[in-house]
Design an enzyme around this catalytic site. Structure first.
Site, PDB file in Angstrom:
ATOM      1  N   HIS A 152       0.850  -1.206   0.000  1.00  0.00           N
ATOM      2  CA  HIS A 152       0.000   0.000   0.000  1.00  0.00           C
ATOM      3  C   HIS A 152       0.881   1.251   0.000  1.00  0.00           C
ATOM      4  O   HIS A 152       1.112   1.871   1.034  1.00  0.00           O
ATOM      5  CB  HIS A 152      -0.922  -0.015   1.220  1.00  0.00           C
ATOM      6  CG  HIS A 152      -2.034   0.984   1.155  1.00  0.00           C
ATOM      7  ND1 HIS A 152      -3.262   0.766   1.728  1.00  0.00           N
ATOM      8  CD2 HIS A 152      -2.108   2.214   0.570  1.00  0.00           C
ATOM      9  CE1 HIS A 152      -4.048   1.816   1.508  1.00  0.00           C
ATOM     10  NE2 HIS A 152      -3.351   2.715   0.818  1.00  0.00           N
ATOM     11  N   HIS A 162       1.784   4.999  -2.023  1.00  0.00           N
ATOM     12  CA  HIS A 162       1.428   6.018  -3.016  1.00  0.00           C
ATOM     13  C   HIS A 162       2.722   6.623  -3.561  1.00  0.00           C
ATOM     14  O   HIS A 162       3.377   7.409  -2.881  1.00  0.00           O
ATOM     15  CB  HIS A 162       0.557   7.104  -2.384  1.00  0.00           C
ATOM     16  CG  HIS A 162      -0.756   6.586  -1.866  1.00  0.00           C
ATOM     17  ND1 HIS A 162      -1.871   6.447  -2.671  1.00  0.00           N
ATOM     18  CD2 HIS A 162      -1.121   6.126  -0.639  1.00  0.00           C
ATOM     19  CE1 HIS A 162      -2.870   5.932  -1.960  1.00  0.00           C
ATOM     20  NE2 HIS A 162      -2.436   5.733  -0.717  1.00  0.00           N
ATOM     21  N   ASP A 197      -8.490   2.825  -3.969  1.00  0.00           N
ATOM     22  CA  ASP A 197      -7.989   3.419  -2.729  1.00  0.00           C
ATOM     23  C   ASP A 197      -8.021   4.945  -2.736  1.00  0.00           C
ATOM     24  O   ASP A 197      -7.655   5.593  -3.703  1.00  0.00           O
ATOM     25  CB  ASP A 197      -6.558   2.960  -2.434  1.00  0.00           C
ATOM     26  CG  ASP A 197      -6.078   3.529  -1.101  1.00  0.00           C
ATOM     27  OD1 ASP A 197      -6.885   3.579  -0.161  1.00  0.00           O
ATOM     28  OD2 ASP A 197      -4.915   3.943  -1.012  1.00  0.00           O
ATOM     29  N   HIS A 201      -5.985  -0.670   5.628  1.00  0.00           N
ATOM     30  CA  HIS A 201      -5.841   0.178   6.831  1.00  0.00           C
ATOM     31  C   HIS A 201      -6.971   0.070   7.856  1.00  0.00           C
ATOM     32  O   HIS A 201      -7.700   1.022   8.100  1.00  0.00           O
ATOM     33  CB  HIS A 201      -5.602   1.641   6.473  1.00  0.00           C
ATOM     34  CG  HIS A 201      -6.380   2.189   5.287  1.00  0.00           C
ATOM     35  ND1 HIS A 201      -7.735   2.109   5.184  1.00  0.00           N
ATOM     36  CD2 HIS A 201      -5.955   2.828   4.162  1.00  0.00           C
ATOM     37  CE1 HIS A 201      -8.118   2.704   4.050  1.00  0.00           C
ATOM     38  NE2 HIS A 201      -7.063   3.127   3.413  1.00  0.00           N
ATOM     39  N   ASP A 230       0.655   2.665   3.815  1.00  0.00           N
ATOM     40  CA  ASP A 230      -0.191   3.747   3.285  1.00  0.00           C
ATOM     41  C   ASP A 230       0.661   5.019   3.121  1.00  0.00           C
ATOM     42  O   ASP A 230       0.188   6.129   3.380  1.00  0.00           O
ATOM     43  CB  ASP A 230      -1.413   3.995   4.175  1.00  0.00           C
ATOM     44  CG  ASP A 230      -2.491   4.814   3.474  1.00  0.00           C
ATOM     45  OD1 ASP A 230      -2.324   5.175   2.283  1.00  0.00           O
ATOM     46  OD2 ASP A 230      -3.516   5.124   4.125  1.00  0.00           O
TER      47      ASP A 230
HETATM   48 ZN   LIG Z   1      -6.978   4.282   1.672  1.00  0.00          ZN
END
Ligand SMILES: [Zn+2]
Length: 426
Positions: free
Chosen positions: A62, A64, A154, A235, A308
């Site tokens: 996860h 970004h 997401d 999450h 995340d």
């Molecule tokens: Zn998320």
């Protein structure tokens, strides 16, 4: 050839084996050539790993990376560098880029660029719906064909139950593919910025109720029963969600779940001065929620710690709490947090390497340290005390800034090459 000497080597693949033994690890080319007592002889480099854990490189399902489209926050090169600094050898890039990864050519380009940077394995998640708008399913089969296994919008839930059902039916037909849901009922979180509770009330900040997460997961579990699709819960922040996952697993549903390092470490009492580096979704919840998340990681109800990692610049975060963007970075600090929270170091490799690699179908990752296996390796010092202040990531929006941590990745090897070495160590 590289020789990693005298570390506690994680040689098993399951938690129950209690798999650490002090051994040397010899790397030749992109493979592990020997494990045991190795003579330095002809090697190019000897790394002293005494007192350290040696295991499969960490895998973040996860992340970004912000490329394409938001490269002032992070890009594939800077995100890869942050990843190796944290001991990661693979990440799965989230599709909320601009344009979003809702078709094969965009996901393919992200993976190609990741391979070109060459520090880690960059896999891409695909959007479940076109434009992540939650209305029309994306080209699921086309994305799968180019290697995508994790499907997620997401940043947003897919709210429409009929759309989600049709996506899940298609995903159920593709071996290894899973739905990865960001559970958030948008209608319940419109004016919210932090966990709905006494702290939000005192600070007079709009609340984000735990039910906004719990109710989406509860609804989705019915769709898992109906479609048989593999489902990963992103999450997890609330005790009520942990309870649902525990029951769904007992029922035998194909469910996995992740928790972030920040939800394991902090709760909403950390928000007293409204520091925007503590603003994210889902929000930091109550002291009790945090305790339940830690227990769930240690009893295996939660399979994975995922960062995340969500970079935003200092300028973007330098605004009011209500206006600041959601999200914090996490690649460089995750392993230290997990090392502190787990009841056994094997659990760290299970939740940061073995399980995420399996969920993402990354066959070269999360493997035991054994002869013939791919040399994707981390050397982690569980005793190293440090206080993060600067970051390799292009952004520095970390709640761990100035927070004392114990445990640090000293050396990262990807495909047999040393891609990170902590200066002044190992
Ligand atoms: Zn998320």
């Amino acid at each position: 050839m590289i020789l990693i000497r005298g570390g506690s080597v994680f040689s098993g693949s399951t938690f129950s084996k209690g798999p650490f033994e002090v051994k040397d690890v010899l790397i030749d080319g992109d493979r592990i050539a020997a494990v045991g007592s190795v003579h330095p002889g002809e090697v190019d480099e000897v790394v002293d790993a005494s007192g350290c854990l040696v295991g499969p490189g960490f895998v973040d399902i996860h992340t970004h990376l912000r490329e394409p489209g938001h490269t002032w926050k992070e890009d594939i090169a800077s995100g890869s560098a942050a990843a190796v600094a944290g001991g990661f050898t693979a990440v799965v890039a989230m599709p909320n880029t601009d344009p979003p990864m809702d078709e094969a050519k965009i996901a393919e380009e992200v993976m190609r660029r990741g391979a070109e940077v060459g520090l880690i394995e960059v896999s891409a998640a695909g959007a479940m719906t076109q434009g992540r708008a939650g209305v029309v399913p994306s080209d699921i089969e086309g994305l799968y064909e180019c290697g995508v296994r994790i499907f997620t919008d997401d940043g947003d839930s897919v709210d429409d139950v009929d759309v989600l059902r049709s996506v899940m039916m298609r995903i159920a037909a593709l071996p290894g593919a899973i739905v990865s849901q960001h559970p958030e009922d948008a209608a319940m979180t419109v004016d919210g910025h932090m966990h709905e509770g006494s702290i939000a009330a005192r600070l007079d900040v709009g609340g984000l109720p735990a039910e906004a997460e719990i109710e989406v997961v509860e609804r989705d579990l019915d769709l898992v029963r109906e479609t048989g699709a593999g489902y990963h819960c992103q999450h997890v922040s609330a005790a009520g969600t942990v309870e649902l996952i525990r029951h769904a697993k007992a029922e035998g549903l194909p469910i996995t779940a992740e928790v972030t390092p920040h939800h394991l470490t902090f709760d909403d009492t950390a928000l007293a001065d409204l520091d925007t580096d503590f603003k994210m979704y889902p929000p930091l919840r109550s002291v009790d929620d945090r305790r339940v998340l830690r227990e769930a990681l240690n009893d295996g109800t939660i399979d994975v710690v995922a960062t995340d990692h969500a970079p935003h610049t200092a300028k973007e975060k330098s605004t009011s709490f209500a206006e600041a963007p959601r999200g914090v970075i996490g690649l460089e600090t995750a392993a230290a947090v997990v090392s502190e929270v787990v009841d056994n170091p094997a659990r760290m490799f299970q939740s940061l390497s073995v399980n995420p690699a399996s969920i993402a179908s990354l066959g070269d990752q999360g493997r035991p340290i054994a002869v013939g296996e791919p040399a994707n390796i981390v050397v982690f010092d569980p005793r190293h005390v440090w206080t993060p202040d600067r970051f390799v990531s292009r952004s520095a929006n970390s709640p761990f800034k100035g927070h004392r941590l114990t445990g640090r990745s000293l050396l990262t090897v990807h495909k047999g090459r040393i891609v990170h070495r902590l200066v002044g160590a190992a």
